[in-house]
Every structure is written in structure tokens, then in C-alpha cells.
Design a protein around this motif. Sequence first.
Motif, PDB file in Angstrom:
ATOM      1  N   ARG A   1       0.843  -1.227  -0.062  1.00 38.43           N
ATOM      2  CA  ARG A   1       0.125  -0.065   0.001  1.00 38.43           C
ATOM      3  C   ARG A   1       0.820   1.178   0.068  1.00 38.43           C
ATOM      4  NH1 ARG A   1      -3.601  -0.528   5.251  1.00 38.43           N
ATOM      5  NH2 ARG A   1      -1.682  -1.085   5.966  1.00 38.43           N
ATOM      6  N   PRO A   2       0.295   2.383  -0.508  1.00 43.12           N
ATOM      7  CA  PRO A   2       1.110   3.538  -0.574  1.00 43.12           C
ATOM      8  C   PRO A   2       1.520   4.117   0.624  1.00 43.12           C
ATOM      9  CG  PRO A   2      -0.669   3.816  -1.883  1.00 43.12           C
ATOM     10  CD  PRO A   2      -0.928   2.569  -1.172  1.00 43.12           C
ATOM     11  N   GLY A   3       2.875   4.479   1.090  1.00 46.67           N
ATOM     12  CA  GLY A   3       2.989   5.177   2.355  1.00 46.67           C
ATOM     13  C   GLY A   3       4.583   4.620   2.849  1.00 46.67           C
ATOM     14  N   ARG A   4       4.954   4.806   4.015  1.00 46.08           N
ATOM     15  CA  ARG A   4       6.010   4.539   4.416  1.00 46.08           C
ATOM     16  C   ARG A   4       6.577   2.823   4.575  1.00 46.08           C
ATOM     17  NH1 ARG A   4       9.728   5.680   9.699  1.00 46.08           N
ATOM     18  NH2 ARG A   4      11.489   6.420   8.867  1.00 46.08           N
ATOM     19  N   LEU A   5       7.136   2.230   3.930  1.00 53.00           N
ATOM     20  CA  LEU A   5       7.087   0.776   4.055  1.00 53.00           C
ATOM     21  C   LEU A   5       8.553   0.125   4.366  1.00 53.00           C
ATOM     22  CD1 LEU A   5       6.056  -0.016   0.162  1.00 53.00           C
ATOM     23  CD2 LEU A   5       4.646   0.400   2.276  1.00 53.00           C
ATOM     24  N   VAL A   6       8.237  -0.993   5.103  1.00 49.62           N
ATOM     25  CA  VAL A   6       9.425  -1.720   5.941  1.00 49.62           C
ATOM     26  C   VAL A   6       9.251  -3.119   5.169  1.00 49.62           C
ATOM     27  CG1 VAL A   6      10.279  -2.659   8.096  1.00 49.62           C
ATOM     28  CG2 VAL A   6       9.397  -0.197   8.092  1.00 49.62           C
ATOM     29  N   PHE A   7      10.596  -3.698   4.900  1.00 50.05           N
ATOM     30  CA  PHE A   7      10.578  -5.024   4.248  1.00 50.05           C
ATOM     31  C   PHE A   7      11.370  -5.707   5.153  1.00 50.05           C
ATOM     32  CE2 PHE A   7      10.532  -1.605   1.224  1.00 50.05           C
ATOM     33  CZ  PHE A   7       9.804  -1.884   0.211  1.00 50.05           C
ATOM     34  N   ARG A   8      10.779  -6.833   5.396  1.00 48.67           N
ATOM     35  CA  ARG A   8      11.036  -7.960   6.515  1.00 48.67           C
ATOM     36  C   ARG A   8      11.338  -9.312   6.007  1.00 48.67           C
ATOM     37  NH1 ARG A   8      13.742  -5.106  10.098  1.00 48.67           N
ATOM     38  NH2 ARG A   8      12.398  -3.491  11.219  1.00 48.67           N
ATOM     39  N   ARG A   9      12.380  -9.895   6.386  1.00 45.94           N
ATOM     40  CA  ARG A   9      12.600 -11.391   5.798  1.00 45.94           C
ATOM     41  C   ARG A   9      12.122 -12.433   6.915  1.00 45.94           C
ATOM     42  NH1 ARG A   9      18.292 -14.042   4.635  1.00 45.94           N
ATOM     43  NH2 ARG A   9      17.836 -15.996   3.382  1.00 45.94           N
ATOM     44  N   ARG A  10      11.856 -13.311   6.643  1.00 41.83           N
ATOM     45  CA  ARG A  10      11.301 -14.544   7.512  1.00 41.83           C
ATOM     46  C   ARG A  10      12.564 -14.734   8.596  1.00 41.83           C
ATOM     47  NH1 ARG A  10      11.181 -18.340   4.393  1.00 41.83           N
ATOM     48  NH2 ARG A  10      13.229 -19.369   5.160  1.00 41.83           N
ATOM     49  N   PRO A  11      12.410 -14.650   9.919  1.00 44.28           N
ATOM     50  CA  PRO A  11      13.605 -14.741  11.000  1.00 44.28           C
ATOM     51  C   PRO A  11      14.048 -16.271  10.877  1.00 44.28           C
ATOM     52  CG  PRO A  11      11.432 -14.285  12.080  1.00 44.28           C
ATOM     53  CD  PRO A  11      11.170 -14.035  10.667  1.00 44.28           C
ATOM     54  N   GLU A  12      15.200 -16.508  10.925  1.00 43.05           N
ATOM     55  CA  GLU A  12      15.763 -17.894  10.990  1.00 43.05           C
ATOM     56  C   GLU A  12      17.004 -17.609  11.638  1.00 43.05           C
ATOM     57  OE1 GLU A  12      14.473 -20.562  10.426  1.00 43.05           O
ATOM     58  OE2 GLU A  12      12.923 -20.309   8.692  1.00 43.05           O
ATOM     59  N   ASN A  13      17.378 -18.588  12.345  1.00 42.05           N
ATOM     60  CA  ASN A  13      18.872 -18.816  13.048  1.00 42.05           C
ATOM     61  C   ASN A  13      19.689 -19.244  11.953  1.00 42.05           C
ATOM     62  OD1 ASN A  13      21.124 -18.819  14.784  1.00 42.05           O
ATOM     63  ND2 ASN A  13      20.484 -20.881  15.644  1.00 42.05           N
ATOM     64  N   ARG A  14      20.297 -18.455  11.119  1.00 37.75           N
ATOM     65  CA  ARG A  14      21.133 -18.881   9.936  1.00 37.75           C
ATOM     66  C   ARG A  14      22.725 -18.989  10.331  1.00 37.75           C
ATOM     67  NH1 ARG A  14      17.277 -15.102   8.039  1.00 37.75           N
ATOM     68  NH2 ARG A  14      15.497 -16.037   6.930  1.00 37.75           N
ATOM     69  N   CYS A  15      23.199 -19.948  10.713  1.00 38.21           N
ATOM     70  CA  CYS A  15      24.530 -19.996  11.559  1.00 38.21           C
ATOM     71  C   CYS A  15      25.400 -21.027  10.971  1.00 38.21           C
ATOM     72  CB  CYS A  15      24.324 -19.937  12.881  1.00 38.21           C
ATOM     73  SG  CYS A  15      23.391 -21.450  13.542  1.00 38.21           S
ATOM     74  N   THR A  16      25.120 -21.675   9.763  1.00 35.41           N
ATOM     75  CA  THR A  16      26.048 -22.758   9.194  1.00 35.41           C
ATOM     76  C   THR A  16      27.183 -22.657   9.006  1.00 35.41           C
ATOM     77  OG1 THR A  16      23.888 -23.435   8.077  1.00 35.41           O
ATOM     78  CG2 THR A  16      25.871 -24.649   7.349  1.00 35.41           C
ATOM     79  N   LEU A  17      27.677 -21.566   8.506  1.00 37.17           N
ATOM     80  CA  LEU A  17      28.925 -21.104   8.132  1.00 37.17           C
ATOM     81  C   LEU A  17      29.667 -20.876   9.294  1.00 37.17           C
ATOM     82  CD1 LEU A  17      30.789 -20.574   5.705  1.00 37.17           C
ATOM     83  CD2 LEU A  17      30.447 -18.405   5.761  1.00 37.17           C
ATOM     84  N   THR A  18      29.113 -20.121  10.349  1.00 36.02           N
ATOM     85  CA  THR A  18      29.742 -19.896  11.736  1.00 36.02           C
ATOM     86  C   THR A  18      30.019 -21.188  12.507  1.00 36.02           C
ATOM     87  OG1 THR A  18      28.540 -17.768  11.798  1.00 36.02           O
ATOM     88  CG2 THR A  18      29.620 -18.675  13.935  1.00 36.02           C
ATOM     89  N   GLU A  19      29.106 -22.093  12.308  1.00 31.91           N
ATOM     90  CA  GLU A  19      29.408 -23.515  13.000  1.00 31.91           C
ATOM     91  C   GLU A  19      30.417 -24.135  12.443  1.00 31.91           C
ATOM     92  OE1 GLU A  19      25.778 -25.473  13.548  1.00 31.91           O
ATOM     93  OE2 GLU A  19      24.775 -23.818  14.454  1.00 31.91           O
ATOM     94  N   ILE A  20      30.666 -24.296  11.162  1.00 34.18           N
ATOM     95  CA  ILE A  20      31.580 -24.916  10.414  1.00 34.18           C
ATOM     96  C   ILE A  20      32.844 -24.279  10.676  1.00 34.18           C
ATOM     97  CG2 ILE A  20      32.508 -25.598   8.081  1.00 34.18           C
ATOM     98  CD1 ILE A  20      29.532 -25.901   7.294  1.00 34.18           C
ATOM     99  N   SER A  21      32.885 -22.892  10.328  1.00 30.32           N
ATOM    100  CA  SER A  21      34.133 -22.459  10.889  1.00 30.32           C
ATOM    101  C   SER A  21      34.871 -22.554  12.145  1.00 30.32           C
ATOM    102  CB  SER A  21      34.037 -20.757  10.621  1.00 30.32           C
ATOM    103  OG  SER A  21      33.585 -20.487   9.233  1.00 30.32           O
ATOM    104  N   GLN A  22      33.765 -22.727  13.089  1.00 38.22           N
ATOM    105  CA  GLN A  22      34.321 -23.122  14.570  1.00 38.22           C
ATOM    106  C   GLN A  22      35.049 -24.330  14.459  1.00 38.22           C
ATOM    107  OE1 GLN A  22      30.584 -22.266  16.787  1.00 38.22           O
ATOM    108  NE2 GLN A  22      31.146 -20.315  17.075  1.00 38.22           N
ATOM    109  N   ILE A  23      34.033 -25.335  13.896  1.00 31.16           N
ATOM    110  CA  ILE A  23      34.909 -26.538  13.695  1.00 31.16           C
ATOM    111  C   ILE A  23      36.271 -26.501  12.997  1.00 31.16           C
ATOM    112  CG2 ILE A  23      34.562 -28.814  12.678  1.00 31.16           C
ATOM    113  CD1 ILE A  23      31.602 -28.577  13.024  1.00 31.16           C
ATOM    114  N   LEU A  24      36.432 -25.965  11.971  1.00 30.97           N
ATOM    115  CA  LEU A  24      37.713 -25.758  11.169  1.00 30.97           C
ATOM    116  C   LEU A  24      38.700 -25.318  12.077  1.00 30.97           C
ATOM    117  CD1 LEU A  24      36.539 -24.853   7.734  1.00 30.97           C
ATOM    118  CD2 LEU A  24      37.228 -26.940   8.304  1.00 30.97           C
TER     119      LEU A  24
END
Length: 386
Positions: free
Chosen positions: A304-327
Motif C-alpha cells: 500500500r502507499p506510504g512508508r514501507l518496511v521490508f522484513r525477511r522470515r527470521p531464522e537462525n542462519r549460522c551454518t557457516l559460523t558453526e563450520i568455521s568454528q569446527i575448522l
Amino acid sequence: MLVEYGRQDRPRLRTEALLPLHVPGGTGALHRRAGRRSDPAALDAIAAAFARHRRGPQDVMYLKENAELLNIVETTGLAAGTRLGRHYRAFHAGAPGFLAFFPQYYRFILSIAGDAEALGLAAGVAEGLAARVARLRLAEGEVSDLQRMEARRLCARHGIRVLQEDGGLDDRAIAFMSRPAAFAVPNRKAAYDLTHFIFYLTEYGRSRVELPEAVIGSLTNTGLIAMMEEDIDLLSEVCIALRWLGRRPPELWESYIAGDLADFEIFRTEPDDPAAQQDDYHPFLVANWHQAVAGAAAFAHAARPGRLVFRRRPENRCTLTEISQILLQLTRENRMTIGNLFERLPDGLSPRSRRVFETVGRSSPQFEEFLHRFCHRTLGVDVGAS
């Protein structure tokens, strides 16, 4: 275990055992949505929000947001038959004075003015801006090859040539892009430079260029990292770049983009709501850009017209961090091998991260080579005490 081992400790993924990351709508989502038309009213509302409601023109983020939006709709033809340019009449009229006061933002200002003219405003202002950029030698002040190439492209749109003495610009860009191993390591700045060099060299898909096959390898490694991070923004850019080089991106990547984009939400907020300043506008724009390039419906969300905010579905996206910790831990123990990595993965990754990792593994035949480059970069490196 989900991996079998062959010679030289190289894993062979057993794809039949992999549990795919959830993609809303399934792997055919992109193609099923392709027949749906984009919503001109929604696109108009989004343009009005960016042009008049989210920020003021003196905010550099206003320049960035609007330059990105207009670039997407102009290069894809999404604005055909609309009157989006009308939202930028005031900015377009004041652009010469704005450039005089803010010469450091010349690329944003020139981009907005040029695209606004392509979207219906009277031509002439952008050409005058490009001539001033050349006269003041602003492009010569750029230390980044990426920004120099962008400046060259923006001015060339209006028949103005800059950086004529820099004959090695394209060669340097191609040499930078032709190093697949360098893109098997997370580096967001390098990743976005890679995709944007391709955008400029192909004139946003309007021109075909012949690049070394190594560039495809660099893009694929970048896409694998983006998929592992669930970075829809970077993944969309990689898929766009691949398409503009005449390659079809992996179906799992494009299906993930389509499914994740479908779960975005657009909210209308009040002017004093600080949430509008920190939202997911950029992945929303770039994912829609990908949809348009892929022939799917873009900007199909109701707005709708007006001031808009765009939001992505919240998820715990941490795969790369977890793999990096193992490495990191394996490197500190001087036990960094692919075999040892896979022994640690079942207990070292969260259930969601295991699904992501397994999905990334089945998305591209280049995954095995990527994984070795990704992991073995740590060999011989002193990472310090834990």
C-alpha cells in the motif's frame, strides 16, 4: 555418516541420503510462479515509498536505496507502461545543485537522474551531470577499480567518456575474477566486487562478453558460500551474473531464492517508527531483481502507499559460523583433514545447519572441489591459542 571416502581422503557425497533444506513451494517454485504477473500498483507503491517516505534526499542511504531500485526496474524493463519517473521529478530537477554540493556522491546522483529519464522524465539533466563529472575528473579520484568501472559506465550512457587513459581497467577486473580459489573463502567485499564487475562488463545483461572459464568457477564458489550462509542477497546476484554470462544457475539456488522471497512481508509504518531505518530492503530488491532476470514474477507482493518496511522470515542462519568454528578447532589441534571435519559435523552442527550443509552439497557438482579449498586454506596458518 552422509559421506563416503575415496582416494586422497576426498569425500563422495551420497546424495540419496541428504535431507534438503526446506524450500517453501518446493524445487519447482520458481517455474510455477513464472506465469504470475508482477503487480504494477505494488511497484508504484514501493517506488513512492523509496522516493518520498523512507528517508530524506540529504541522507546518503536515500541515494543508495533509490539508485538501486531504479537501476533494477530500468535494466529489467519492469517499469514499462508505468509512470515511476514521476516520483523523482523534484530530485531530477535539483540534481545539478545536489551534485555541486555533494560531488562525493556523484555516482548515486548520476545513476538516479539517468534512470529517471529512462523511466519517463525529460532527457538532458543526466547528460549535463555526466559532462560535469568528466570536467571535474571525479572518476579519476576513485581508488577502486569497481567504482572506476561504474563511473565509466554511468557516463558512457550519455555519450561522455571518462578514464580514457586507464586502458588496463578491464584486464585488471578479469584477472581479479579469474581466481576461483580466492572465492572459496568468505569475503563479502570481494564477492560483491565479482558480481558487479560482471554487471558492468555485460551492461546489465545487454551485452555478451567472453570471459575465462575460471570466472564461472569463482561465481560458483561464491554461490556455494552464499547458499551456506542462506544469503539471498548475494546468492541472487551470483545467479543473475551467471545468467548474464549465458549459464543456468543450479536449480536449488534459484528455488531457494523464490521460496525465501515468497515469505517476505511488507509493512506500512508511521513516520517516526525507527524500524524503517533498519530493514531487509536490499535482499528484497535483489531477490526480485533475480526473479525478473529469471523470467519469474517480480515485485508481486501487495504493497500500500506510504512508508514501507521490508522484513525477511527470521531464522537462525549460522551454518557457516558453526563450520568455521569446527575448522578453527581442528586447525588448532593440527588435525585439519576433510575426514576429521566430517567426523565432527554430526555433533558439531545444529540440526538446521546440517540440513543447510547437506543441501549445499547436492546443489552443485563443484562442491567437492570447493570444500577442499574452503577447508585447506587453514593449513600451515598459526591461528593462535584458544
